[in-house]
Each structure stands twice: as C-alpha cells, then as structure tokens.
Scaffold this motif. Structure first.
Motif, PDB file in Angstrom:
ATOM      1  N   TYR A   1      10.029 -51.878 -48.091  1.00  0.00           N
ATOM      2  CA  TYR A   1      10.898 -51.826 -46.903  1.00  0.00           C
ATOM      3  C   TYR A   1      12.330 -52.064 -47.368  1.00  0.00           C
ATOM      4  N   THR A   2      13.057 -50.971 -47.571  1.00  0.00           N
ATOM      5  CA  THR A   2      14.403 -51.061 -48.123  1.00  0.00           C
ATOM      6  C   THR A   2      15.442 -50.815 -47.037  1.00  0.00           C
ATOM      7  N   ARG A   3      16.686 -50.732 -47.468  1.00  0.00           N
ATOM      8  CA  ARG A   3      17.794 -50.532 -46.536  1.00  0.00           C
ATOM      9  C   ARG A   3      17.601 -49.250 -45.713  1.00  0.00           C
ATOM     10  N   THR A   4      17.035 -48.211 -46.302  1.00  0.00           N
ATOM     11  CA  THR A   4      16.799 -46.970 -45.557  1.00  0.00           C
ATOM     12  C   THR A   4      15.885 -47.209 -44.367  1.00  0.00           C
ATOM     13  N   ASP A   5      14.815 -47.959 -44.587  1.00  0.00           N
ATOM     14  CA  ASP A   5      13.893 -48.262 -43.486  1.00  0.00           C
ATOM     15  C   ASP A   5      14.606 -49.037 -42.380  1.00  0.00           C
ATOM     16  N   GLU A   6      15.478 -49.943 -42.779  1.00  0.00           N
ATOM     17  CA  GLU A   6      16.240 -50.733 -41.818  1.00  0.00           C
ATOM     18  C   GLU A   6      17.161 -49.836 -40.991  1.00  0.00           C
ATOM     19  N   VAL A   7      17.841 -48.899 -41.670  1.00  0.00           N
ATOM     20  CA  VAL A   7      18.757 -47.987 -40.969  1.00  0.00           C
ATOM     21  C   VAL A   7      17.998 -47.084 -40.008  1.00  0.00           C
ATOM     22  N   GLU A   8      16.871 -46.543 -40.473  1.00  0.00           N
ATOM     23  CA  GLU A   8      16.098 -45.637 -39.613  1.00  0.00           C
ATOM     24  C   GLU A   8      15.511 -46.369 -38.409  1.00  0.00           C
ATOM     25  N   ALA A   9      15.118 -47.619 -38.614  1.00  0.00           N
ATOM     26  CA  ALA A   9      14.499 -48.381 -37.530  1.00  0.00           C
ATOM     27  C   ALA A   9      15.494 -48.828 -36.476  1.00  0.00           C
ATOM     28  N   TYR A  10      16.743 -49.008 -36.880  1.00  0.00           N
ATOM     29  CA  TYR A  10      17.722 -49.546 -35.942  1.00  0.00           C
ATOM     30  C   TYR A  10      18.860 -48.567 -35.670  1.00  0.00           C
ATOM     31  N   ARG A  11      19.711 -48.342 -36.645  1.00  0.00           N
ATOM     32  CA  ARG A  11      20.914 -47.545 -36.397  1.00  0.00           C
ATOM     33  C   ARG A  11      20.587 -46.120 -35.941  1.00  0.00           C
ATOM     34  N   GLN A  12      19.761 -45.435 -36.696  1.00  0.00           N
ATOM     35  CA  GLN A  12      19.473 -44.046 -36.351  1.00  0.00           C
ATOM     36  C   GLN A  12      18.809 -43.947 -34.983  1.00  0.00           C
ATOM     37  N   LYS A  13      17.852 -44.819 -34.742  1.00  0.00           N
ATOM     38  CA  LYS A  13      17.152 -44.822 -33.456  1.00  0.00           C
ATOM     39  C   LYS A  13      18.126 -45.063 -32.308  1.00  0.00           C
ATOM     40  N   ASN A  14      19.011 -46.022 -32.471  1.00  0.00           N
ATOM     41  CA  ASN A  14      19.957 -46.364 -31.406  1.00  0.00           C
ATOM     42  C   ASN A  14      20.973 -45.253 -31.159  1.00  0.00           C
ATOM     43  N   VAL A  15      21.497 -44.654 -32.245  1.00  0.00           N
ATOM     44  CA  VAL A  15      22.516 -43.616 -32.082  1.00  0.00           C
ATOM     45  C   VAL A  15      21.938 -42.377 -31.407  1.00  0.00           C
ATOM     46  N   PHE A  16      20.815 -41.898 -31.899  1.00  0.00           N
ATOM     47  CA  PHE A  16      20.234 -40.706 -31.295  1.00  0.00           C
ATOM     48  C   PHE A  16      19.739 -40.977 -29.872  1.00  0.00           C
ATOM     49  N   GLY A  17      19.264 -42.202 -29.641  1.00  0.00           N
ATOM     50  CA  GLY A  17      18.855 -42.569 -28.286  1.00  0.00           C
ATOM     51  C   GLY A  17      20.021 -42.564 -27.318  1.00  0.00           C
ATOM     52  N   GLU A  18      21.158 -43.105 -27.744  1.00  0.00           N
ATOM     53  CA  GLU A  18      22.338 -43.131 -26.877  1.00  0.00           C
ATOM     54  C   GLU A  18      22.877 -41.723 -26.654  1.00  0.00           C
ATOM     55  N   CYS A  19      22.843 -40.886 -27.687  1.00  0.00           N
ATOM     56  CA  CYS A  19      23.287 -39.495 -27.515  1.00  0.00           C
ATOM     57  C   CYS A  19      22.423 -38.780 -26.477  1.00  0.00           C
ATOM     58  N   ALA A  20      21.112 -38.986 -26.555  1.00  0.00           N
ATOM     59  CA  ALA A  20      20.198 -38.353 -25.599  1.00  0.00           C
ATOM     60  C   ALA A  20      20.475 -38.848 -24.180  1.00  0.00           C
ATOM     61  N   ARG A  21      20.780 -40.123 -24.043  1.00  0.00           N
ATOM     62  CA  ARG A  21      21.059 -40.687 -22.718  1.00  0.00           C
ATOM     63  C   ARG A  21      22.333 -40.100 -22.127  1.00  0.00           C
ATOM     64  N   ILE A  22      23.371 -39.958 -22.967  1.00  0.00           N
ATOM     65  CA  ILE A  22      24.636 -39.367 -22.506  1.00  0.00           C
ATOM     66  C   ILE A  22      24.405 -37.938 -22.024  1.00  0.00           C
ATOM     67  N   VAL A  23      23.676 -37.166 -22.790  1.00  0.00           N
ATOM     68  CA  VAL A  23      23.412 -35.768 -22.419  1.00  0.00           C
ATOM     69  C   VAL A  23      22.604 -35.703 -21.125  1.00  0.00           C
ATOM     70  N   LYS A  24      21.609 -36.557 -20.997  1.00  0.00           N
ATOM     71  CA  LYS A  24      20.776 -36.564 -19.779  1.00  0.00           C
ATOM     72  C   LYS A  24      21.599 -36.899 -18.545  1.00  0.00           C
ATOM     73  N   ASN A  25      22.512 -37.870 -18.690  1.00  0.00           N
ATOM     74  CA  ASN A  25      23.345 -38.295 -17.551  1.00  0.00           C
ATOM     75  C   ASN A  25      24.534 -37.381 -17.319  1.00  0.00           C
ATOM     76  N   GLY A  26      24.888 -36.585 -18.334  1.00  0.00           N
ATOM     77  CA  GLY A  26      26.058 -35.715 -18.218  1.00  0.00           C
ATOM     78  C   GLY A  26      27.363 -36.469 -18.238  1.00  0.00           C
ATOM     79  N   SER A  27      27.330 -37.716 -18.695  1.00  0.00           N
ATOM     80  CA  SER A  27      28.544 -38.544 -18.728  1.00  0.00           C
ATOM     81  C   SER A  27      28.420 -39.594 -19.819  1.00  0.00           C
TER      82      SER A  27
END
Length: 443
Positions: free
Chosen positions: A284-310
């Motif tokens: 479990y290295t830094r990559t796993d940490e980034v994928e579990a937190y940063r990547q998940k959060n960023v793509f999740g927030e992008c999807a939410r913005i697109v869904k809401n249109g704002s």
C-alpha cells in the motif's frame, strides 16, 4: 500592464490537479488576463470528466473566457501563448509499479527518486518532447512551463534534445516549503522571502533567506526546523495527508546532517533510505493513497458539478502551488524580472559543478525567459551529492537515447538509494518487464 489577453493550454487536462489550476487562473485573471483556456490530453475519456466540470466553472466565473478541450494536437496547440504541461505517462498504474518494484527488493519506492524516478523518467521523455514539438509546430511563439515529473530527468532530456526550445522546467516542492517557511515566520506568503538556493530538482538546499528589509531569517528558521522539520500543524496542516506529515517532520533529521543550510524534503530518500523503507508498506504505497482519496474525491466532485449544472457550491479550491505558475506566466508576459526557481542548464550558476548539469537555482524571469543568478560554489558535502545524482540523471538519458541496458544498469547502480549493482540489476530486470509498452527496447 497593457490590454493583452492570453491563451493558455493545460496539457494533461485529465489530471486531478487541473481544477485547482483552473481556479487559480480565474482568481488571478486581473493580474494575468485570459481570452482562452484550453485542455489537451490523449485520454479523452478521463479528460472529459474534468473538462465538463471546468467548463461550468469557467462559464460561471469568467464567461468572457473561451473554453475548449481536445484530444487533437492541432486543435489544442494552435493559437496558444502558454502551455502548462503536467502529463503522467503510464498514469497511476505505472506509478504503482515505480513504487512497489523497488520496495520488493528492499529499496525506496518513490515516483521521482531512486529506481522509480528513473523508470518514470524514461517514460516521460518522449511524452514531453512530443508536447514541445506540437507547441513549436502550431504555436511557435508560445512558452511551455513544464512541471511533469521527474523534472530533473526531463530537464536533462530537453537540454540535449530541444536545446533552443522555449521550455522552462519547474517544480512546486520548494514553493510548498517556502510557503511553510513564511507560515513559520508569520509572514504573509513566500513572496516576502528573498532566498538563495542551489542543487538539483528534489535535491537542493537554501543557503540564505532574508526578508525584504535584509533581515536574516535563517537563525529563526533553523531553530524551528531542528525541532519540527517543516511541519506547521494546526489549521495550516489540517488537510495534510499522513505520508506528507511524516515527510515534513523528517526534514529535522535531514537538517541535522548539515545545519549550515536548510534542506529540500526529498533529501530524506537519499540520506535516510533505510528509515524510509522501514516505514513503507510494499502493498500500500502513495499511489494507493492518492487513488483512494484524491482521485476519488476530484472525479466525484466533477461528476456532481456536471449533474447539478453548477459549480457555485463546489468544494474545489485554488491550488496555492499553481500561483507560482501564474507568477511565471506574468513575469514572462510583462517582463517583470521576478525572482523564482527554475531547473536550467548550470552554465556557471554553481561554479564548481558541471556546466551541463541541469540545476535548480533562482532566476530572474522576463520576456526572454530565465536569467540564472550565480550561487557561487557548492560546499564539499553538497558537491559530492550533486555530482553523483547528476551523473545518475545523465546516464538515464544516455540509456534512453542509446537504448542501452548497460547505461541504465549503471544509473540504477550509481543511485545512492540502491545498495549495490546486484540489487540494481534485479530491480532493473523487473522494471524492463513492467515498462515494455513505454521504454525503448534495451540492448
């Protein structure tokens, strides 16, 4: 200032860092006016997730700025003034290999240092060179600010392969540390610091830091760092991940080895590799940490913005590190001669180091790019470390150019992190298999 507005391309538009850079550009739009913001990525599906959200961000906060996202080089690189390059060749799948293969052999596994950094470097060279060629073909007057890693190997490759190109290689790690220094000293920000620094990328030392009145700030900083490293704590570090907390605190151990200077945090990997490996989990290295937190959060927030249109209630915030990139663009565009760090051919900046080494030193930035500031001689300890590590970087680029297994084995063997040539060969052989789709075929 004048009435010009600029067109900026973010190459690597699918990066999780892109929304923060976009917000930084929008927040500084009066300082650095935009007429167009463009994304380019060869992974259209990944980029679209980021671009669709950023399109909404731009429309809401700066509707006068034209926004485009493309996987077509001609479309993306045409009519551009600045290219901000942040590509990751092989994405996180290969970063995971860079970290886990060395650890399997008891060696530091890190994406920009040691064997992992060399492996990543050989993947990055053709990608960055391709971006430079696109820029010169479609926007020959543009400047590229490259912060794709590993910056030291990329800088050595561009020095050799594209010596006349308008590319400036930069890194945000010293910027983060200087932000921390400002916080430690209760100053407004890093721009309050007048500094002297020398070394290689992720491999350098501050030799003098003053405020704008000339007051020497080194004694106060040294006293603090000797006890706490660069860890600030409190609200400043409330969102800092555990792996970075360990890194910032360990700067105290690195400082102890040479209390005449203040070190870059990455020196811990070279000076205390046994300690680093002891605290590393090979599964479990830094990559796993980034994928579990940063990547998940960023793509999740992008999807939410697109869904809401704002994006009006977005939790995205501007990236403090990317203010450095805006400062660089502004300095070049308006010839301000601002003093900032860059990774450039030495050519005497460190007088007792190979003039062809790509060193990290302060420069004055203006319309013609970077003008290096002489840092004098490296001390014996630093000179020895710099010479060894620069030789590793040169051998790595030799290996890529010549398709040479031997040169790459030499690079791995010479690296201070690797205990001997036998271990170096074992790691290299595993790396050859893992990188078969990215590296040239080695002979």
């Amino acid at each position: 200032m004048d009435d010009r507005k600029f067109s900026v391309l973010i190459a690597g538009g699918g990066s999780t860092y892109t929304p923060g850079i976009v917000l930084t550009l929008l927040e500084h739009i009066k300082k650095f006016p935009l007429r167009k913001l463009k994304f380019y990525d060869n992974d259209g599906e990944r980029q679209k997730k980021i671009a669709d959200a950023c399109r909404i961000l731009v429309k809401e906060r700066a509707p006068e700025v034209e926004f485009e996202a493309s996987t077509n080089p001609e479309e993306a690189f045409s009519d551009v003034d600045f290219v901000m390059a942040q590509i990751r060749v092989g994405k996180y799948a290969m970063r995971s290999q860079d970290e886990k293969i060395p650890l399997k052999h008891g060696v530091v596994g890190q994406e920009t240092t040691g064997p992992g950094g060399i492996a990543y470097g050989l993947r990055s060279i053709p990608g960055v060179i391709q971006l430079v060629d696109y820029m010169e073909k479609y926007s020959p007057n543009a400047w590229m600010l490259n912060y794709s890693n590993p910056a030291a190997i990329v800088a050595e490759a561009t020095r050799r392969l594209r010596p006349n190109s308008k590319i400036i290689n930069i890194c945000d790690m010293p910027i983060d540390i200087m932000d921390r220094m400002a916080a430690i000293l209760n100053l407004k920000d890093r721009n309050e610091l007048v500094f002297r620094y020398y070394g290689l990328n992720h491999f350098g030392w501050w030799t003098d830091i003053r405020d704008k009145t000339g007051k020497d700030l080194m004694p106060a900083l040294k006293e603090y760092v000797s006890k706490n490293g660069y860890w600030v704590g409190g609200d400043y570090d409330k969102n800092t991940e555990a792996s970075w907390e360990e890194t910032f605190k360990m700067a105290a151990d690195v400082y102890a080895l040479d209390p005449t200077t203040l070190p870059n945090t990455y020196l811990k990997y070279y000076l205390y590799p046994t300690e680093v490996v002891k605290h590393s989990d090979p599964n479990y290295t830094r990559t796993d940490e980034v994928e579990a937190y940063r990547q998940k959060n960023v793509f999740g927030e992008c999807a939410r913005i697109v869904k809401n249109g704002s994006a009006k209630d977005t939790n995205f915030v501007s990236d403090q590190h990317s203010t450095y990139i805006v400062d660089l663009c502004t300095a070049i565009a308006y010839d301000t001669k601002q003093r900032m760090l860059a990774i450039i051919p030495n050519e005497g900046a460190i007088s007792n180091i190979d003039p062809t080494a790509t060193v990290e030193v302060p420069c004055l930035f203006g319309a013609t790019g970077a003008e290096r500031i002489a840092m004098g001689k490296a001390a014996t300890f630093q000179k020895g470390l710099i010479t060894e590590q620069n030789s590793v970087e040169k051998l790595a680029v030799d290996a890529w150019e010549e398709h040479s297994y031997t040169k790459l084995w030499e690079a791995f063997s010479l690296c201070k992190i690797v205990p001997d040539a036998g271990v170096a060969k074992d790691i290299l052989d595993d790396m050859v298999v893992a990188n078969k789709d990215f590296w040239p075929e080695l002979k």
